[in-house]
Design a protein around this motif. Structure first.
Motif, PDB file in Angstrom:
ATOM      1  N   PRO A 162      46.372  66.755  28.879  1.00  0.00           N
ATOM      2  CA  PRO A 162      46.615  68.199  28.696  1.00  0.00           C
ATOM      3  C   PRO A 162      48.076  68.618  28.766  1.00  0.00           C
ATOM      4  O   PRO A 162      48.403  69.725  28.338  1.00  0.00           O
ATOM      5  CB  PRO A 162      45.812  68.827  29.848  1.00  0.00           C
ATOM      6  CG  PRO A 162      44.700  67.871  30.094  1.00  0.00           C
ATOM      7  CD  PRO A 162      45.318  66.515  29.884  1.00  0.00           C
ATOM      8  N   VAL A 172      50.384  67.846  26.931  1.00  0.00           N
ATOM      9  CA  VAL A 172      50.912  68.082  25.587  1.00  0.00           C
ATOM     10  C   VAL A 172      50.707  69.536  25.150  1.00  0.00           C
ATOM     11  O   VAL A 172      51.394  70.018  24.239  1.00  0.00           O
ATOM     12  CB  VAL A 172      50.269  67.129  24.556  1.00  0.00           C
ATOM     13  CG1 VAL A 172      50.554  65.681  24.909  1.00  0.00           C
ATOM     14  CG2 VAL A 172      48.772  67.365  24.440  1.00  0.00           C
ATOM     15  N   SER A 173      49.766  70.232  25.799  1.00  0.00           N
ATOM     16  CA  SER A 173      49.527  71.629  25.421  1.00  0.00           C
ATOM     17  C   SER A 173      50.674  72.539  25.848  1.00  0.00           C
ATOM     18  O   SER A 173      50.696  73.719  25.464  1.00  0.00           O
ATOM     19  CB  SER A 173      48.209  72.126  26.025  1.00  0.00           C
ATOM     20  OG  SER A 173      48.220  72.021  27.430  1.00  0.00           O
ATOM     21  N   VAL A 174      51.632  72.011  26.613  1.00  0.00           N
ATOM     22  CA  VAL A 174      52.831  72.790  26.940  1.00  0.00           C
ATOM     23  C   VAL A 174      53.545  73.227  25.662  1.00  0.00           C
ATOM     24  O   VAL A 174      54.066  74.345  25.566  1.00  0.00           O
ATOM     25  CB  VAL A 174      53.781  71.971  27.835  1.00  0.00           C
ATOM     26  CG1 VAL A 174      55.167  72.605  27.889  1.00  0.00           C
ATOM     27  CG2 VAL A 174      53.223  71.865  29.241  1.00  0.00           C
ATOM     28  N   ALA A 178      52.197  73.860  22.756  1.00  0.00           N
ATOM     29  CA  ALA A 178      51.461  74.971  22.155  1.00  0.00           C
ATOM     30  C   ALA A 178      51.767  76.272  22.889  1.00  0.00           C
ATOM     31  O   ALA A 178      51.905  77.332  22.266  1.00  0.00           O
ATOM     32  CB  ALA A 178      49.962  74.685  22.183  1.00  0.00           C
ATOM     33  N   LEU A 179      51.879  76.199  24.216  1.00  0.00           N
ATOM     34  CA  LEU A 179      52.232  77.385  24.993  1.00  0.00           C
ATOM     35  C   LEU A 179      53.637  77.864  24.651  1.00  0.00           C
ATOM     36  O   LEU A 179      53.885  79.067  24.554  1.00  0.00           O
ATOM     37  CB  LEU A 179      52.128  77.073  26.486  1.00  0.00           C
ATOM     38  CG  LEU A 179      50.723  76.800  27.027  1.00  0.00           C
ATOM     39  CD1 LEU A 179      50.793  76.275  28.463  1.00  0.00           C
ATOM     40  CD2 LEU A 179      49.865  78.060  26.981  1.00  0.00           C
ATOM     41  N   GLY A 201      48.507  79.702  31.853  1.00  0.00           N
ATOM     42  CA  GLY A 201      48.394  78.474  31.080  1.00  0.00           C
ATOM     43  C   GLY A 201      49.356  77.408  31.561  1.00  0.00           C
ATOM     44  O   GLY A 201      48.971  76.239  31.736  1.00  0.00           O
ATOM     45  N   TYR A 202      50.609  77.783  31.809  1.00  0.00           N
ATOM     46  CA  TYR A 202      51.582  76.824  32.334  1.00  0.00           C
ATOM     47  C   TYR A 202      51.133  76.276  33.693  1.00  0.00           C
ATOM     48  O   TYR A 202      51.282  75.077  33.977  1.00  0.00           O
ATOM     49  CB  TYR A 202      52.952  77.488  32.489  1.00  0.00           C
ATOM     50  CG  TYR A 202      53.672  77.748  31.191  1.00  0.00           C
ATOM     51  CD1 TYR A 202      54.080  76.702  30.368  1.00  0.00           C
ATOM     52  CD2 TYR A 202      53.960  79.043  30.778  1.00  0.00           C
ATOM     53  CE1 TYR A 202      54.748  76.933  29.179  1.00  0.00           C
ATOM     54  CE2 TYR A 202      54.630  79.286  29.587  1.00  0.00           C
ATOM     55  CZ  TYR A 202      55.013  78.237  28.796  1.00  0.00           C
ATOM     56  OH  TYR A 202      55.679  78.475  27.609  1.00  0.00           O
ATOM     57  N   VAL A 205      48.275  73.742  33.265  1.00  0.00           N
ATOM     58  CA  VAL A 205      48.708  72.475  32.671  1.00  0.00           C
ATOM     59  C   VAL A 205      49.588  71.680  33.631  1.00  0.00           C
ATOM     60  O   VAL A 205      49.341  70.493  33.901  1.00  0.00           O
ATOM     61  CB  VAL A 205      49.456  72.729  31.348  1.00  0.00           C
ATOM     62  CG1 VAL A 205      50.064  71.428  30.822  1.00  0.00           C
ATOM     63  CG2 VAL A 205      48.528  73.331  30.317  1.00  0.00           C
ATOM     64  N   TRP A 224      43.549  71.551  30.732  1.00  0.00           N
ATOM     65  CA  TRP A 224      43.818  72.278  29.499  1.00  0.00           C
ATOM     66  C   TRP A 224      43.861  73.771  29.796  1.00  0.00           C
ATOM     67  O   TRP A 224      43.132  74.249  30.658  1.00  0.00           O
ATOM     68  CB  TRP A 224      42.735  72.002  28.462  1.00  0.00           C
ATOM     69  CG  TRP A 224      42.695  70.591  27.966  1.00  0.00           C
ATOM     70  CD1 TRP A 224      41.820  69.623  28.350  1.00  0.00           C
ATOM     71  CD2 TRP A 224      43.567  69.980  27.002  1.00  0.00           C
ATOM     72  NE1 TRP A 224      42.084  68.441  27.693  1.00  0.00           N
ATOM     73  CE2 TRP A 224      43.148  68.636  26.849  1.00  0.00           C
ATOM     74  CE3 TRP A 224      44.640  70.448  26.249  1.00  0.00           C
ATOM     75  CZ2 TRP A 224      43.787  67.761  25.990  1.00  0.00           C
ATOM     76  CZ3 TRP A 224      45.276  69.571  25.384  1.00  0.00           C
ATOM     77  CH2 TRP A 224      44.845  68.249  25.252  1.00  0.00           C
ATOM     78  N   PRO A 225      44.693  74.537  29.105  1.00  0.00           N
ATOM     79  CA  PRO A 225      44.683  76.000  29.298  1.00  0.00           C
ATOM     80  C   PRO A 225      43.297  76.561  29.005  1.00  0.00           C
ATOM     81  O   PRO A 225      42.643  76.157  28.042  1.00  0.00           O
ATOM     82  CB  PRO A 225      45.715  76.512  28.284  1.00  0.00           C
ATOM     83  CG  PRO A 225      46.609  75.335  28.021  1.00  0.00           C
ATOM     84  CD  PRO A 225      45.728  74.119  28.140  1.00  0.00           C
ATOM     85  N   TRP A 261      44.273  81.716  25.650  1.00  0.00           N
ATOM     86  CA  TRP A 261      44.501  81.851  24.214  1.00  0.00           C
ATOM     87  C   TRP A 261      43.969  83.169  23.685  1.00  0.00           C
ATOM     88  O   TRP A 261      44.599  83.794  22.816  1.00  0.00           O
ATOM     89  CB  TRP A 261      43.852  80.680  23.474  1.00  0.00           C
ATOM     90  CG  TRP A 261      44.330  79.353  23.931  1.00  0.00           C
ATOM     91  CD1 TRP A 261      43.590  78.373  24.535  1.00  0.00           C
ATOM     92  CD2 TRP A 261      45.670  78.849  23.852  1.00  0.00           C
ATOM     93  NE1 TRP A 261      44.388  77.290  24.832  1.00  0.00           N
ATOM     94  CE2 TRP A 261      45.664  77.544  24.426  1.00  0.00           C
ATOM     95  CE3 TRP A 261      46.868  79.360  23.369  1.00  0.00           C
ATOM     96  CZ2 TRP A 261      46.810  76.764  24.515  1.00  0.00           C
ATOM     97  CZ3 TRP A 261      48.011  78.586  23.454  1.00  0.00           C
ATOM     98  CH2 TRP A 261      47.972  77.309  24.019  1.00  0.00           C
TER      99      TRP A 261
END
Length: 266
Positions: A146, A148-150, A152-153, A221-222, A225, A231-232, A237
């Motif tokens: 998860p 890697v979703s940084v 996207a944020l 979200g941050y 993660v 995951w957020p 979202w």
């Protein structure tokens, strides 16, 4: 949505010019200094270092149950750095048209180029810092996927900052009081978001107030993660996209109504 789409098309067509303007903007921030390009990065780095030193090493403060981590300094850094990035990008974006008034009065350039320049220049400074923080927090959750979703944020935060920055830039051109009002909102906004305290510590009956801050969802979200390796959540979202939709609609209306008067306001 026609006006907003036209602004986006103009930005895409002039992407090479925007990149040149952005590089010059970043270079201008440290022109004539001994440390050069390091200066823009020092202030946020020293700020987060102070959080860690004071709250974790000196006072050894700990958060209670329900918090994503017990370390106060580690918790503050994850929320405060994105907040500083947001405030810097939106503030510079808000002032971008006023700062470029001379050029806009003499050249028929799309105003959105100058807002994009200001916001992207800020992102070139804070983006790498947020990525480094993501790597530094990796050992807390063993670099689980998860993380890697940084990115996207970060992308969502960039879009939010650009849209809001351009919206405020037009308002500031029409009414200079906008700058003072937004500065005040930024000063109190950190208290109306889960940056200094977990969301669970805020009174439940008043928790809705925090969602009036467009950064609340992204900060959550941050935290999910970087502090929990998760995951957020879907709410991150949904709320972020909701804010973007509202801002785009407002921007579309404002651009359409200000197109003929904007240069005169400047």
């Amino acid at each position: 949505m026609t006006s907003a789409l036209n602004e986006l098309r103009a930005l895409w067509r002039a992407r090479s010019l925007v990149w040149v303007l952005t590089r010059r903007e970043v270079a201008a921030r440290h022109a004539g200094t001994a440390l050069g390009v390091l200066w823009p990065y020092l202030q946020p780095l020293l700020t987060v270092a102070a959080y860690y030193l004071v709250f974790d090493l000196v006072f050894s403060m700990r958060l209670g149950l329900g918090a994503p981590t017990h370390s106060v300094g580690a918790f503050l850094i994850v929320g405060a750095l994105p907040w500083m990035a947001f405030c810097d990008a939106v503030s510079r974006g808000m002032n971008s048209l006023i700062d470029a008034s001379g050029l806009l009065q003499k050249n028929a350039l799309p105003p959105v180029l100058f807002t994009a320049r200001a916001v992207l220049a800020s992102s070139l400074i804070y983006g790498p810092l947020l990525a480094v923080v993501g790597l530094a927090y990796g050992p807390l959750h063993r670099f689980q996927l998860p993380v890697v979703s940084v990115f996207a944020l970060l992308g969502a935060q960039l879009m939010l900052s650009l849209t809001l920055g351009y919206l405020l830039a037009i308002l500031a051109a029409a009414l200079r009081d906008t700058v003072q009002l937004v500065g005040f909102l930024f000063s109190v906004g950190i208290y109306l978001s889960p940056i200094l305290f977990p969301l669970s510590m805020f009174p439940e009956d008043w928790r809705w107030v925090l969602w009036l801050n467009p950064m609340t969802a992204l900060v959550q979200g941050y935290q999910q993660v970087l502090l929990q390796g998760a995951w957020p959540s879907l709410s991150v979202w949904v709320v972020t996209l909701g804010w973007l939709a509202v801002l785009v609609l407002a921007l579309n209306l404002l651009v359409a109504r200000s197109r003929d008067q904007l240069v005169d306001w400047l």
